[in-house]
Design a protein around this motif. Structure first.
Motif, mmCIF file in Angstrom:
data_model
loop_
_atom_site.group_PDB
_atom_site.id
_atom_site.type_symbol
_atom_site.label_atom_id
_atom_site.label_comp_id
_atom_site.label_asym_id
_atom_site.label_seq_id
_atom_site.Cartn_x
_atom_site.Cartn_y
_atom_site.Cartn_z
ATOM 1 N N GLN A 429 37.480 40.840 40.024
ATOM 2 C CA GLN A 429 37.624 40.130 41.289
ATOM 3 C C GLN A 429 37.911 38.652 41.078
ATOM 4 O O GLN A 429 38.728 38.058 41.790
ATOM 5 N N ARG A 433 41.180 36.604 42.435
ATOM 6 C CA ARG A 433 41.077 35.451 43.334
ATOM 7 C C ARG A 433 41.811 34.249 42.768
ATOM 8 O O ARG A 433 42.472 33.500 43.501
ATOM 9 N N ARG A 436 45.588 34.940 43.122
ATOM 10 C CA ARG A 436 46.020 34.846 44.514
ATOM 11 C C ARG A 436 46.038 33.400 44.990
ATOM 12 O O ARG A 436 46.916 32.989 45.750
ATOM 13 N N ASN A 439 49.212 31.908 44.380
ATOM 14 C CA ASN A 439 50.353 32.618 44.976
ATOM 15 C C ASN A 439 51.109 33.490 43.978
ATOM 16 O O ASN A 439 52.338 33.603 44.028
ATOM 17 N N GLU A 453 37.304 48.741 48.961
ATOM 18 C CA GLU A 453 37.005 48.248 50.308
ATOM 19 C C GLU A 453 36.491 46.814 50.270
ATOM 20 O O GLU A 453 36.816 46.005 51.147
ATOM 21 N N ARG A 456 39.510 44.532 49.721
ATOM 22 C CA ARG A 456 40.367 44.466 50.913
ATOM 23 C C ARG A 456 39.781 43.546 51.974
ATOM 24 O O ARG A 456 40.523 42.956 52.764
ATOM 25 N N GLN A 457 38.462 43.409 51.994
ATOM 26 C CA GLN A 457 37.834 42.524 52.972
ATOM 27 C C GLN A 457 38.168 41.064 52.726
ATOM 28 O O GLN A 457 38.063 40.248 53.642
ATOM 29 N N ILE A 458 38.552 40.727 51.506
ATOM 30 C CA ILE A 458 38.964 39.345 51.230
ATOM 31 C C ILE A 458 40.490 39.279 51.085
ATOM 32 O O ILE A 458 41.025 38.385 50.428
ATOM 33 N N ASN A 459 41.173 40.251 51.712
ATOM 34 C CA ASN A 459 42.638 40.239 51.857
ATOM 35 C C ASN A 459 43.388 40.271 50.526
ATOM 36 O O ASN A 459 44.414 39.601 50.361
ATOM 37 N N ILE A 460 42.868 41.042 49.591
ATOM 38 C CA ILE A 460 43.610 41.284 48.346
ATOM 39 C C ILE A 460 44.155 42.698 48.418
ATOM 40 O O ILE A 460 43.416 43.660 48.597
ATOM 41 N N LYS A 461 45.467 42.842 48.292
ATOM 42 C CA LYS A 461 46.126 44.147 48.384
ATOM 43 C C LYS A 461 45.666 45.023 47.230
ATOM 44 O O LYS A 461 45.831 44.666 46.055
ATOM 45 N N SER A 462 45.086 46.167 47.547
ATOM 46 C CA SER A 462 44.547 47.017 46.496
ATOM 47 C C SER A 462 44.747 48.479 46.860
ATOM 48 O O SER A 462 44.878 48.831 48.026
#
Length: 631
Positions: A429, A433, A436, A439, A453, A456-462
Motif C-alpha cells: 500500500q 500511495r 500515485r 501520477n 476493498e 479501493r476506498q483510497i481510490n487506487i485502481k485494483s
C-alpha cells in the motif's frame, strides 16, 4: 522429602517432553499437558491419588489467569460488554442446563439429580479456552470476546448454583457419603448465618476488594517498590491474589470471580505491568500443572468398564452444547468463522464442574457411582477441547477464507500500466500511495478481497486475482511493463513469480519485498533486480532514535546508520557467496557465523571512527536527554 522431589520431577519432565512436541505438531500446549498427564497417570502409573490434591492447588492458576484478564479490561470495557455478558451468557447457561436436565431425566435420573447434572455441564473450561485463545491470538476477535463474556458469566453463575444444590438433597442418599464428609473440611464464615446477614457479608467482601484496590493498592505498591527488591514485589503480588481468593472462599464466593474483580479495579494502576510480569510465570506453571492433573486424574478402570456410556455422554455434551451455542451465535449475529470459534471453544464441560460434582455428592444430590461416571465424562470432554480448536484451525477457518476468496472469479482486468504491483498489504500500500502521488499509472493485483476493498476506498485502481498466475500478469500488461513490484505475503510464490517473469520477460525491472536475509538471497538467485527487506529500514530508523535517546547527536546518529548501511553493502556479495556455498542455509552454520562476526568487527571499527561535530549553521541547537540521576 525425596518422594516430593521425584514427583515434581515426573510432572516437570512430562511437560518438558510432551508440550514442545504438541506445539511442533500444531496441536497446542493444552493438549500436550493433557497427554502428558495421561501418560504419567493412567498409562504408566508414575503418579497416583495425589493428583486430586495437586489439582485443587493448581486450580489457583485459573484464579491468577482471571486476575490478569481483569487487568486487561477497565470498568468502561466491562460495562460495554454487559449485553453479551448477561444476555448471551445467561441464555447459554439456562438453555444448556435445561437441555442437560432433560436428557438426564430421559436417562432415568431423579429430577433433582438431573438438574444438578445440567448445571454441571452448563459450565465450560475457563482455563483451557482462555489459554488456547491467548496462544492463538484469538482473544480480540469477535468470537473470542463473546466466548470470554460467556465464561465470565459462568464463573458468576457458580455462586447461585452452589447455593441451590443443598436444596436438591435426596432422602434416599441421606445415609450415604458420611465417611467422605468426615474428611472434608472447609472454613466458611457465612455457613450458619441467616440469608440477610449472608448477603451483607458478601456485599462487604466485594466492597472491601473494590475499596482496597482503589485506595490501598497504590501506597502498598509504592512502599514495596521503594525496597528495590524484585522478589518482595513478587511476594506482594502473590499475597494480593491469594488474599483475595481466600476472602472470597470465606464468604462462599468464587475465588476466580473475586480475582477478576480485583484485576478490573487495578486495570488503570501504574503498577499494572509490573504485576503482570511477576504473576505470568506462576500462572503459566500452575495452569500447566492443572491440565496435567486433569489428564492424570482420568479413571481408566471406570472408562474401561463404562466406555460406551462415557463416550456417548461425552459426545452428547459436545453436540448439545455446540448446537445451543451455534443457535445463540446466530441470534446475537456472531457471523462467519467467529460464530464457529464461539461454538467450538465452549462446547465442553469445565473445571468448575468437578467442584459442583463434589459438592453435589457431599450434599446427597448425586450418588457416588453416578458421580464417578460424570467425572470421567467431564474430563473426557475437556480432553477433546484442543481437538475442537484444531477443527476450527484446519477445517473451518480455511473454508471461510477460501469461500471468501473463491466465491468470485478473478476480476476482468481492463487496464494496463507501466507499473504492476502484486500484493497490497501493509507493504504494497505504501508503494502504491507513493507512486500515485507522483501520477505514475499502476495496476494492482491481490487475491484477498478485503485488501482490494481497502485499497479501493483510497481510490487506487485494483483488481481481485492471484498475481502469481501468468495469465493475469499477461492481461495486466507484463509484456510492456517497466516495473513489477512483488509484495505478496507468501515467500515461495514470491520466488516462483520472480523466476517466471525473469524467464519470459527479462526486460521488466523487478522490485521484490524480502521477509529476511535468507529470503532476500533466494529472490536474488531468482533474478530480482532490487530487493528490500520489509523491516530493514524501519529497524535502522529505530536504531538511530535509540542512539539519540542515549545522548548521541541526531546528525551523528544518522551518520552512524549510514555507516551501518555502507558496511552491509561492502560485505553483501561475500555473505551471499557464502550462503550459496552452504546450499542456501544460514542457520547455525559455523562458516556463515564466522563471516557474520567478521562483518560485526568491521561495523564496530566503522562506529569508532572520528566524527566531525556539525557546525551550528549545519544543525539546529540540540541537547542530549537528561538521565534520571540528572533530574
Amino acid at each position: 522429602m525425596t518422594e516430593y522431589f521425584i514427583q515434581a520431577f515426573v510432572y516437570l519432565i512430562a511437560a518438558v517432553i510432551a508440550v514442545p512436541l504438541a506445539k511442533r505438531w500444531g496441536l497446542g500446549s493444552v493438549l500436550g499437558y493433557l497427554v502428558a498427564g495421561v501418560v504419567i497417570g493412567p498409562v504408566t502409573g508414575l503418579v497416583g491419588q495425589e493428583t486430586t490434591t495437586i489439582q485443587h492447588f493448581a486450580e489457583f492458576g485459573v484464579v491468577m489467569m482471571l486476575f490478569l484478564v481483569g487487568m486487561e479490561l477497565d470498568p468502561k470495557a466491562l460495562w460495554a460488554m454487559r449485553v453479551r455478558l448477561v444476555g448471551l451468557g445467561g441464555l447459554q447457561v439456562a438453555l444448556t442446563a435445561g437441555a442437560g436436565m432433560g436428557i438426564a431425566i430421559w436417562l432415568g435420573l431423579a429430577w433433582q439429580t438431573a438438574l444438578a447434572t445440567g448445571l454441571i455441564f452448563a459450565l465450560s473450561s475457563t482455563a483451557i479456552v482462555l489459554q488456547t485463545l491467548n496462544e492463538k491470538g484469538l482473544v480480540k476477535t469477535e468470537g473470542g470476546r463473546s466466548a470470554f463474556s460467556v465464561l465470565l458469566f459462568q464463573d458468576i453463575a457458580v455462586i447461585p448454583m452452589l447455593a441451590l444444590i443443598p436444596l436438591l438433597a435426596l432422602p434416599e442418599l441421606a445415609g450415604l457419603g458420611d465417611k467422605a464428609d468426615a474428611h472434608a473440611s472447609s472454613i466458611n464464615l457465612v455457613e450458619h448465618l441467616p440469608g440477610w446477614a449472608h448477603a451483607l457479608v458478601v456485599i462487604g467482601a466485594i466492597g472491601a476488594v473494590i475499596v482496597g484496590g482503589i485506595f490501598l493498592s497504590k501506597p502498598l505498591f509504592r512502599y514495596v517498590a521503594q525496597s528495590g527488591l524484585r522478589e518482595v514485589f513478587t511476594a506482594t503480588a502473590l499475597m494480593l491474589v491469594i488474599g483475595i481468593a481466600a476472602l472470597m472462599g470465606l464468604v462462599s464466593l468464587s475465588p476466580a470471580l473475586g480475582a477478576f474483580l480485583a484485576g478490573v479495579v487495578l486495570a488503570n494502576s501504574e503498577f499494572r505491568h509490573e504485576l503482570e510480569a511477576n504473576l505470568e510465570p506462576f500462572k503459566g506453571l500452575l495452569l500447566g500443572l492443572f491440565f496435567i492433573t486433569v489428564g492424570a486424574g482420568i479413571n481408566f478402570d471406570i472408562l474401561a468398564a463404562e466406555w460406551g456410556t462415557i463416550l456417548a455422554l461425552g459426545l452428547a455434551v459436545i453436540v448439545v452444547k455446540a448446537s445451543i451455542l451455534l443457535g445463540l451465535a446466530l441470534l446475537f449475529r456472531i457471523k462467519g468463522s467467529n460464530g464457529w470459534l464461539f461454538t467450538l471453544s465452549l462446547a465442553q464441560a469445565g473445571e468448575f464442574g468437578f467442584v459442583l460434582l463434589t459438592y453435589s455428592v457431599q450434599n446427597k444430590v448425586i450418588a457416588v457411582e453416578t458421580s464417578q461416571i460424570l467425572s470421567v465424562v467431564v474430563a473426557f470432554s475437556m480432553f477433546l477441547t484442543p481437538a475442537l480448536f484444531i477443527v476450527y484451525d484446519r477445517v473451518v477457518l480455511p473454508r471461510y477464507r477460501s469461500a471468501q476468496n473463491e466465491g468470485r472469479e478473478a476480476d476482468t482486468i481492463d487496464e494496463q500500466a507501466p507499473v504492476i504491483v502484486a500484493g497490497v498489504g501493509r507493504f504494497g500500500q505504501i508503494v502504491c500511495r507513493l507512486l500515485r502521488a507522483n501520477n505514475i499509472p499502476i495496476v494492482v493485483l491481490d487475491h484477498e478481497i478485503a485488501q482490494i476493498e481497502n485499497v479501493r476506498q483510497i481510490n487506487i485502481k485494483s483488481f481481485f486475482g492471484d498475481a502469481s498466475r501468468s495469465d493475469l500478469l499477461e492481461t495486466a500488461g507484463i509484456e510492456h511493463a517497466r516495473l513489477l513490484v512483488v509484495a505478496i505475503d507468501d515467500r515461495e510464490r514470491a520466488v516462483e513469480m520472480v523466476q517466471h517473469v525473469k524467464q519470459y520477460h527479462p526486460g521488466v525491472w523487478i522490485l521484490a519485498r524480502a521477509f529476511d536475509r535468507g529470503h532476500g538471497y533466494r529472490l536474488r538467485v531468482a533474478g530480482a533486480d532490487d530487493i528490500v527487506s520489509e523491516t530493514y529500514h524501519s529497524a535502522l530508523e529505530a536504531g538511530s532514535h535509540a542512539l539519540t535517546a542515549m545522548g548521541v547527536h541526531p546528525l551523528r546518529a544518522r551518520q552512524m546508520t549510514a555507516a551501518f548501511v555502507d558496511n552491509e553493502k561492502a560485505h553483501e556479495d561475500e555473505l551471499f557467496q557464502a550462503w550459496q556455498e552452504m546450499d542456501g542455509s544460514i542457520d547455525f552454520s559455523p562458516r556463515y557465523g564466522e563471516l557474520f562476526m567478521k562483518l560485526e568487527e568491521a561495523l564496530s571499527s566503522a562506529m569508532q571512527q572520528d566524527w566531525e561535530t556539525p557546525e551550528q549553521r549545519e544543525a539546529p541547537i540540540w541537547m542530549p536527554p537528561e538521565s534520571d540521576t540528572e533530574r
